[in-house]
Write an enzyme that holds these catalytic residues in place. Sequence first.
Site, mmCIF file in Angstrom:
data_model
loop_
_atom_site.group_PDB
_atom_site.id
_atom_site.type_symbol
_atom_site.label_atom_id
_atom_site.label_comp_id
_atom_site.label_asym_id
_atom_site.label_seq_id
_atom_site.Cartn_x
_atom_site.Cartn_y
_atom_site.Cartn_z
ATOM 1 N N ASN A 45 44.933 17.270 42.658
ATOM 2 C CA ASN A 45 45.190 15.839 42.828
ATOM 3 C C ASN A 45 44.522 15.018 41.737
ATOM 4 O O ASN A 45 45.106 14.071 41.202
ATOM 5 C CB ASN A 45 44.678 15.369 44.194
ATOM 6 N N ARG A 375 63.380 17.348 43.853
ATOM 7 C CA ARG A 375 62.536 18.513 43.565
ATOM 8 C C ARG A 375 63.053 19.673 44.409
ATOM 9 O O ARG A 375 63.076 19.574 45.636
ATOM 10 C CB ARG A 375 61.070 18.259 43.926
ATOM 11 N N ARG A 405 59.029 13.068 38.262
ATOM 12 C CA ARG A 405 57.825 13.380 37.489
ATOM 13 C C ARG A 405 57.321 14.793 37.756
ATOM 14 O O ARG A 405 57.187 15.221 38.886
ATOM 15 C CB ARG A 405 56.726 12.357 37.813
ATOM 16 N N HIS A 435 65.740 8.726 44.725
ATOM 17 C CA HIS A 435 64.703 9.381 45.517
ATOM 18 C C HIS A 435 65.182 9.657 46.943
ATOM 19 O O HIS A 435 64.457 10.240 47.744
ATOM 20 C CB HIS A 435 63.447 8.494 45.524
ATOM 21 N N TYR A 468 54.740 20.402 53.907
ATOM 22 C CA TYR A 468 54.802 18.951 54.097
ATOM 23 C C TYR A 468 55.479 18.636 55.429
ATOM 24 O O TYR A 468 56.446 19.296 55.812
ATOM 25 C CB TYR A 468 55.628 18.277 53.002
ATOM 26 N N ARG A 564 48.809 7.961 54.494
ATOM 27 C CA ARG A 564 48.119 9.138 53.954
ATOM 28 C C ARG A 564 47.367 8.814 52.672
ATOM 29 O O ARG A 564 46.239 9.241 52.485
ATOM 30 C CB ARG A 564 49.115 10.268 53.679
ATOM 31 N N HIS A 592 53.903 13.642 55.053
ATOM 32 C CA HIS A 592 54.804 13.152 54.005
ATOM 33 C C HIS A 592 55.945 12.283 54.523
ATOM 34 O O HIS A 592 56.533 11.523 53.748
ATOM 35 C CB HIS A 592 55.378 14.357 53.246
#
Length: 688
Positions: A45, A375, A405, A435, A468, A564, A592
């Site tokens: 992270n 992703r 990203r 997204h 997640y 979160r 998530h």
Amino acid sequence: MGQEKLYIEKELSWLAFNERVLQEAADKSNPLIERMRFLGIYSNNLDEFYKVRFAELKRRIIISEEQGSNSHSRHLLGKIQSRVLKADQGFDGLYNELLLEMARNQIFLINERQLSVNQQSWLRHYFKHYLRQHITPILINRETDLVQFLKDDYTYLAVEIIRGDTINYALLEIPSDKVPRFVNLPPETPRRRKPMILLDNILRYCLDDIFKGFFDYDALNAYSMKMTRDAEYDLVHEMESSLMELMSSSLKQRLTAEPVRFVYQRDMPAALVDVLREKLTISRYDSIVPGGRYHNFKDFINFPNVGKANLVNKPLPRLRHLWFDKEKFRNGFDAIRERDVLLYYPYHTFEHVLELLRQASFDPSVLAIKINIYRVAKDSRIIDSMIHAAHNGKKVTVVVELQARFDEEANIHWAKRLTEAGVHVIFSAPGLKIHAKLFLISRKEGDDVVRYAHIGTGNFNEKTARLYTDYSLLTADARITNEVRRVFNFIENPYRPVTFDYLMVSPQNSRRLLYEMIDREIANAQQGLPSGITLKLNNLVDKGLVDRLYAASGSGVQVNLLVRGMCSLIPQLEGISDNIRAISIVDRYLEHDRVYIFENGGDKQVWLSSADWMTRNIDYRIEVATPILDPRLKQRVLDIIDILFSDTVKARFIDKELSNRYVPRGNRRKVQAQLAIYDYIKSLEQPD
């Protein structure tokens, strides 16, 4: 109250989140190896923080100083460095504590000076046959351009080659992408001891094997170091360049981008530090951090399972949604057509989504499939299904987000592979990331075309679906599927006007609808009607929405937040946010999913969304939130939210001080929300 008192800087709030991860490493109630893995998560992270948040701050400082303004960003930089330094000191202490605890459990992570004669012989053989082929020293001289050579976030050994009064320097890359970072050594007496060694220390032990015969030297000394680069890239638009070409070019820019952090072994000689700083063009804005002997602790995410079973989490087998297993259904489409299905990962298996897409790829009744990917997993079965569908004559459209990203390179690869297979691949317009988490299957049933839609909060990724928490709504409800179809039309033609009656779609109507729903809660509170707002988000930093929540609190609306990550809103400010309670949960799974709940005068509205409350998600990305129309499924989400807010084990307060205080249990029963949710879903998935 001054403006600066109303908001927490998002960078500091993000660091507070990562400190919650570090709390998990410190939590003695967690199994030992899981605690080591939390150290890896913290490190990973922090690397991303420097690539993205810190790099952005650095750019702001440069721009403000060029404009001659007094930069608030410079003051923030000092706060960040102070907070990171304090957390890193805690990290170092925790690491040493965990090493001792591992030794008490007969697990030994030894260094090159602790090897037995037998282990020394074994390591030289290992180096010769498995490692040497991946090692090529980079000699540092006047012509060496380290900015071009060094890879982002790789650990290197900086080596002194000493001959009399002359010192030359070289760099060795730790090839942890090719060879395991943790290497099990042959056991010694007693046999129950489990020795391991880090790849770094194998190279330290084998320095002579690397340099002998090529250099004359009296001594070799090695010190670890790591450099982190700015992760942003420039999309330079040219008339003849496709977005894929632009992204490929921009990724190459990232490989040689500006360094933003330089971490080096604390006892590295000052002369060597100076050489590396000069060669890496480290500026005064960069974070220069003296550290320990080891870097890239992110590899500890994959710390191996060794020792007793109680050193890792007790497994929670993923659950099947038994609705799909009923004998009356011939396939997944029959099940979804009869009623909406809600999956909640990682408690439910992701296999249901994979199987539905597999069935769609060869079902003669399926006419077309549309899906957007952000992703996907490395060996994605979803990609395979889309290719098989195209080969079977289906009309397949895959929207690939090239600007996801850290996944750009993988997505370029998938786009090329899909195109070669005959799939119609489209990309987002530059500056408008997609997204949303959608697919739409069109199926001929009698004289009708029936559409089946997926709207989710997480990616179509088999790996992250095990780690997640995310929702998938599968529906054949025409009110929703018709609007999912409109979203795909909007993606293909983003400048044509489009309207939605049910879905909340960024950048089309999300901000307007969210403001309207918050304002309705304010009006209801003022009229004495039931009111309330409950939000579960990854990040809450959009000032317009934060201010609207402050206004709601001031009007007597009770606001419950579970955030979160970053949270700019400050709860419990007198006269501002007295009615806002905010908590955060960090546990074995990464929280998530995004859920919005509005009391709506007693007729609760429940939304599942791909969007956090960040300006980019509301105004500059294509995001989709869906209302839950099925009362059963709505209640299921409400039950899960209630469990999360009842957590007495992993919940922390979000407050002005960024203290990460645990929510006190008091006289309440012990509730670890993620375990309780597993039990809740398991109770629902019982055979008839």
